[in-house]
Design a protein around this motif. Structure first.
Motif, PDB file in Angstrom:
ATOM      1  N   VAL A   1      -4.593  66.097 112.072  1.00 27.80           N
ATOM      2  CA  VAL A   1      -4.376  64.728 112.518  1.00 27.80           C
ATOM      3  C   VAL A   1      -5.062  64.670 113.857  1.00 27.80           C
TER       4      VAL A   1
ATOM      5  N   PRO B   1      -4.646  66.669 103.330  1.00 28.14           N
ATOM      6  CA  PRO B   1      -4.260  66.696 104.769  1.00 28.14           C
ATOM      7  C   PRO B   1      -4.482  67.878 105.410  1.00 28.14           C
TER       8      PRO B   1
ATOM      9  N   LEU C   1      -8.914  65.090 106.146  1.00 33.27           N
ATOM     10  CA  LEU C   1      -8.722  65.740 104.637  1.00 33.27           C
ATOM     11  C   LEU C   1      -9.794  66.661 104.422  1.00 33.27           C
TER      12      LEU C   1
ATOM     13  N   CYS D   1      -5.459  55.903 108.820  1.00 33.02           N
ATOM     14  CA  CYS D   1      -6.753  56.141 108.130  1.00 33.02           C
ATOM     15  C   CYS D   1      -7.058  57.394 108.018  1.00 33.02           C
ATOM     16  N   PHE D   2      -7.914  57.678 107.212  1.00 30.93           N
ATOM     17  CA  PHE D   2      -8.181  59.113 107.231  1.00 30.93           C
ATOM     18  C   PHE D   2      -9.857  59.489 106.897  1.00 30.93           C
ATOM     19  N   TYR D   3     -10.146  60.622 107.428  1.00 32.39           N
ATOM     20  CA  TYR D   3     -11.582  60.970 107.080  1.00 32.39           C
ATOM     21  C   TYR D   3     -11.766  62.175 106.448  1.00 32.39           C
ATOM     22  N   ASN D   4     -12.696  62.536 105.576  1.00 33.92           N
ATOM     23  CA  ASN D   4     -12.909  63.566 104.996  1.00 33.92           C
ATOM     24  C   ASN D   4     -13.702  64.607 105.850  1.00 33.92           C
TER      25      ASN D   4
ATOM     26  N   ALA E   1      -5.390  59.603 112.805  1.00 34.92           N
ATOM     27  CA  ALA E   1      -6.133  59.612 111.458  1.00 34.92           C
ATOM     28  C   ALA E   1      -5.770  60.908 111.105  1.00 34.92           C
ATOM     29  N   PHE E   2      -5.684  61.199 109.678  1.00 34.79           N
ATOM     30  CA  PHE E   2      -5.842  61.989 108.892  1.00 34.79           C
ATOM     31  C   PHE E   2      -7.279  62.864 108.882  1.00 34.79           C
TER      32      PHE E   2
END
Length: 68
Positions: A48, A45, A40, A11-14, A37-38
Motif C-alpha cells: 500500500v 495486493p 498489485l 485505487c490500485f496500480y499494477n 493505493a494498493f
C-alpha cells in the motif's frame, strides 16, 4: 441517517505500471491528492502506498504503522 463518514474504495496500480516508468507520476498523484493505493502483482495486493500527509496524520493520531 448514517453518521459515519462515507468510505471510498482505494485505487490500485499494477506492478507493471512501475516497471514501465510510471513511478514518479503515480507517487506525485498520490501525494498531490492525499490518497492511498494498493500495488498489485498478478492481480494480488502486495503493498500500500500512502501520501506523506496521510502518514503524518496517522502518526499524529497515535497510529504507528511500523508496529504492525
Amino acid at each position: 441517517m448514517d453518521d459515519k463518514a462515507e468510505k471510498t474504495t482505494m485505487c490500485f496500480y499494477n506492478m507493471s505500471d512501475f516497471l514501465r516508468g510510471q513511478s514518479s507520476k503515480i507517487i506525485t498523484k498520490l501525494s498531490e491528492e492525499d490518497e492511498a493505493a494498493f500495488v498489485l502483482k498478478n492481480g494480488r495486493p502486495m503493498a500500500v502506498l500512502i501520501s506523506i500527509d496521510r502518514y503524518e496524520r496517522l502518526m499524529k493520531a497515535g497510529i504507528d504503522i511500523t508496529e504492525y
